[in-house]
Design a protein around this motif. Structure first.
Motif, PDB file in Angstrom:
ATOM      1  N   SER A  64       0.845  -1.193   0.000  1.00 55.59           N
ATOM      2  CA  SER A  64       0.000   0.000   0.000  1.00 55.59           C
ATOM      3  C   SER A  64       0.879   1.241   0.000  1.00 55.59           C
ATOM      4  N   SER A  65       0.267   2.361  -0.217  1.00 55.61           N
ATOM      5  CA  SER A  65       1.035   3.607  -0.272  1.00 55.61           C
ATOM      6  C   SER A  65       1.834   3.824   0.999  1.00 55.61           C
ATOM      7  N   SER A  66       3.145   3.923   0.816  1.00 58.50           N
ATOM      8  CA  SER A  66       4.035   4.285   1.914  1.00 58.50           C
ATOM      9  C   SER A  66       4.097   5.803   1.963  1.00 58.50           C
ATOM     10  N   VAL A  67       3.928   6.322   3.151  1.00 60.02           N
ATOM     11  CA  VAL A  67       3.930   7.775   3.336  1.00 60.02           C
ATOM     12  C   VAL A  67       4.957   8.141   4.401  1.00 60.02           C
ATOM     13  N   ALA A  68       5.115   9.430   4.617  1.00 65.78           N
ATOM     14  CA  ALA A  68       6.107   9.953   5.556  1.00 65.78           C
ATOM     15  C   ALA A  68       5.539   9.991   6.964  1.00 65.78           C
ATOM     16  N   VAL A  69       5.556   8.833   7.643  1.00 63.80           N
ATOM     17  CA  VAL A  69       5.122   8.771   9.034  1.00 63.80           C
ATOM     18  C   VAL A  69       6.180   8.057   9.856  1.00 63.80           C
ATOM     19  N   ASP A  70       6.197   8.381  11.153  1.00 60.99           N
ATOM     20  CA  ASP A  70       7.110   7.699  12.066  1.00 60.99           C
ATOM     21  C   ASP A  70       6.403   6.482  12.666  1.00 60.99           C
ATOM     22  N   PRO A  78       6.989  17.847   7.654  1.00 58.26           N
ATOM     23  CA  PRO A  78       5.851  18.635   7.158  1.00 58.26           C
ATOM     24  C   PRO A  78       6.313  19.729   6.188  1.00 58.26           C
ATOM     25  N   GLY A  79       5.619  19.831   5.056  1.00 63.46           N
ATOM     26  CA  GLY A  79       5.903  20.861   4.072  1.00 63.46           C
ATOM     27  C   GLY A  79       7.153  20.631   3.235  1.00 63.46           C
ATOM     28  N   ASP A  80       7.849  19.522   3.421  1.00 72.24           N
ATOM     29  CA  ASP A  80       9.120  19.238   2.733  1.00 72.24           C
ATOM     30  C   ASP A  80       8.961  17.977   1.881  1.00 72.24           C
ATOM     31  N   LEU A  81       8.701  18.142   0.591  1.00 72.82           N
ATOM     32  CA  LEU A  81       8.454  16.995  -0.270  1.00 72.82           C
ATOM     33  C   LEU A  81       9.661  16.072  -0.323  1.00 72.82           C
ATOM     34  N   LYS A  82      10.862  16.603  -0.418  1.00 70.69           N
ATOM     35  CA  LYS A  82      12.050  15.751  -0.472  1.00 70.69           C
ATOM     36  C   LYS A  82      12.180  14.932   0.818  1.00 70.69           C
ATOM     37  N   GLY A  83      11.986  15.562   1.957  1.00 64.84           N
ATOM     38  CA  GLY A  83      12.038  14.850   3.232  1.00 64.84           C
ATOM     39  C   GLY A  83      10.965  13.782   3.332  1.00 64.84           C
ATOM     40  N   GLN A  84       9.779  14.093   2.831  1.00 67.15           N
ATOM     41  CA  GLN A  84       8.691  13.108   2.858  1.00 67.15           C
ATOM     42  C   GLN A  84       8.960  11.956   1.888  1.00 67.15           C
ATOM     43  N   LEU A  85       9.531  12.272   0.731  1.00 64.09           N
ATOM     44  CA  LEU A  85       9.851  11.220  -0.231  1.00 64.09           C
ATOM     45  C   LEU A  85      10.873  10.260   0.369  1.00 64.09           C
ATOM     46  N   GLN A  86      11.886  10.808   1.026  1.00 62.69           N
ATOM     47  CA  GLN A  86      12.902   9.975   1.656  1.00 62.69           C
ATOM     48  C   GLN A  86      12.280   9.114   2.764  1.00 62.69           C
ATOM     49  N   ALA A  88       9.158   8.151   2.998  1.00 59.13           N
ATOM     50  CA  ALA A  88       8.289   7.157   2.362  1.00 59.13           C
ATOM     51  C   ALA A  88       9.121   5.998   1.826  1.00 59.13           C
ATOM     52  N   TYR A  89      10.269   6.305   1.206  1.00 61.74           N
ATOM     53  CA  TYR A  89      11.154   5.244   0.715  1.00 61.74           C
ATOM     54  C   TYR A  89      11.717   4.421   1.872  1.00 61.74           C
ATOM     55  N   GLN A  90      12.020   5.052   2.990  1.00 58.26           N
ATOM     56  CA  GLN A  90      12.512   4.306   4.153  1.00 58.26           C
ATOM     57  C   GLN A  90      11.443   3.362   4.689  1.00 58.26           C
ATOM     58  N   ASN A  91      10.191   3.810   4.717  1.00 58.01           N
ATOM     59  CA  ASN A  91       9.096   2.934   5.136  1.00 58.01           C
ATOM     60  C   ASN A  91       8.880   1.801   4.140  1.00 58.01           C
ATOM     61  N   LEU A  92       8.989   2.099   2.863  1.00 57.09           N
ATOM     62  CA  LEU A  92       8.879   1.070   1.833  1.00 57.09           C
ATOM     63  C   LEU A  92      10.004   0.052   1.996  1.00 57.09           C
ATOM     64  N   ALA A  93      11.218   0.529   2.265  1.00 59.54           N
ATOM     65  CA  ALA A  93      12.358  -0.367   2.476  1.00 59.54           C
ATOM     66  C   ALA A  93      12.120  -1.286   3.665  1.00 59.54           C
ATOM     67  N   ALA A  94      11.529  -0.765   4.739  1.00 56.95           N
ATOM     68  CA  ALA A  94      11.246  -1.579   5.923  1.00 56.95           C
ATOM     69  C   ALA A  94      10.248  -2.692   5.596  1.00 56.95           C
ATOM     70  N   THR A  95       9.247  -2.377   4.812  1.00 57.56           N
ATOM     71  CA  THR A  95       8.268  -3.393   4.408  1.00 57.56           C
ATOM     72  C   THR A  95       8.928  -4.453   3.546  1.00 57.56           C
ATOM     73  N   LEU A  96       9.766  -4.039   2.609  1.00 63.13           N
ATOM     74  CA  LEU A  96      10.478  -5.002   1.762  1.00 63.13           C
ATOM     75  C   LEU A  96      11.386  -5.892   2.608  1.00 63.13           C
ATOM     76  N   GLY A 150      -1.464  16.883   5.174  1.00 64.44           N
ATOM     77  CA  GLY A 150      -0.036  17.165   5.312  1.00 64.44           C
ATOM     78  C   GLY A 150       0.851  16.306   4.428  1.00 64.44           C
ATOM     79  N   PHE A 151       0.312  15.180   3.933  1.00 63.31           N
ATOM     80  CA  PHE A 151       1.108  14.316   3.070  1.00 63.31           C
ATOM     81  C   PHE A 151       1.286  14.965   1.706  1.00 63.31           C
ATOM     82  N   LEU A 152       2.515  14.978   1.224  1.00 62.34           N
ATOM     83  CA  LEU A 152       2.826  15.531  -0.094  1.00 62.34           C
ATOM     84  C   LEU A 152       3.116  14.447  -1.119  1.00 62.34           C
ATOM     85  N   VAL A 153       3.406  13.226  -0.645  1.00 65.34           N
ATOM     86  CA  VAL A 153       3.784  12.141  -1.551  1.00 65.34           C
ATOM     87  C   VAL A 153       3.453  10.797  -0.912  1.00 65.34           C
TER      88      VAL A 153
END
Length: 162
Positions: A64-70, A78-86, A88-96, A150-153
């Motif tokens: 499912s969609s990985s988002v920028a959450v702890d 918040p408000g930082d798309l690059k930070g949220q993208l990173q 989200a990728y870290q959460n995706l990596a954890a699931t993988l 608040g989610f940008l990506v």
């Protein structure tokens, strides 16, 4: 008189009239093996919310969609798309990782963003996770908003497990 009749009910005919010479080639097919389906929650709040981070069916993982959450489900960067993208990728990596997989196993990726121009400006961040020669099939879509304003990506993915 000999005639030909094609119908989706041919398996029924095979069962009913298996002894007729015209239907001698009919074989009763065995039902397919049952597919295994497993629900995965990266964090406990997902279960409480009624959300599965991933569903594994046989050797395919639908993420499912990985988002920028702890770990508590609070918005990261918040408000930082690059930070949220990173994030989200870290959460995706954890699931993988939880499934013994890596970004090399991702075959499809869909990115949803509220600002395509910002996403395009930071898209090279993807190469921290994928090699340029190993990119998955994918789609990028700009949306008006995501589930939390608040989610940008958000990143959805499909992986073929090892």
């Amino acid at each position: 008189m000999l005639f030909s009749w094609h119908s989706p009910s041919v398996p029924f005919l095979c069962l009913v009239a298996a002894s007729l010479p015209l239907l001698a080639g009919c074989e009763q097919k065995q039902p397919p093996e049952p597919r295994t389906k497993q629900i995965f929650h990266l964090r406990e709040f997902e279960r409480n919310f009624g959300y599965a981070q991933a569903v594994q069916v046989d050797r395919t993982l639908y993420i499912s969609s990985s988002v920028a959450v702890d770990a508590q489900g609070r918005l990261v960067a918040p408000g930082d798309l690059k930070g949220q993208l990173q994030a989200a990728y870290q959460n995706l990596a954890a699931t993988l990782r939880a499934h013994g997989a890596s970004f090399d196993h991702v075959v499809r990726e869909d990115i949803f963003t509220t600002d395509m121009e910002q996403l395009l400006a930071v898209s090279d961040l993807r190469f921290d996770y994928y090699s340029k020669d190993g990119l998955p099939a994918g789609t990028w879509v700009e949306v008006e908003r995501l589930i939390d304003p608040g989610f940008l990506v958000a990143i959805s993915a499909t992986a073929e497990l090892p």
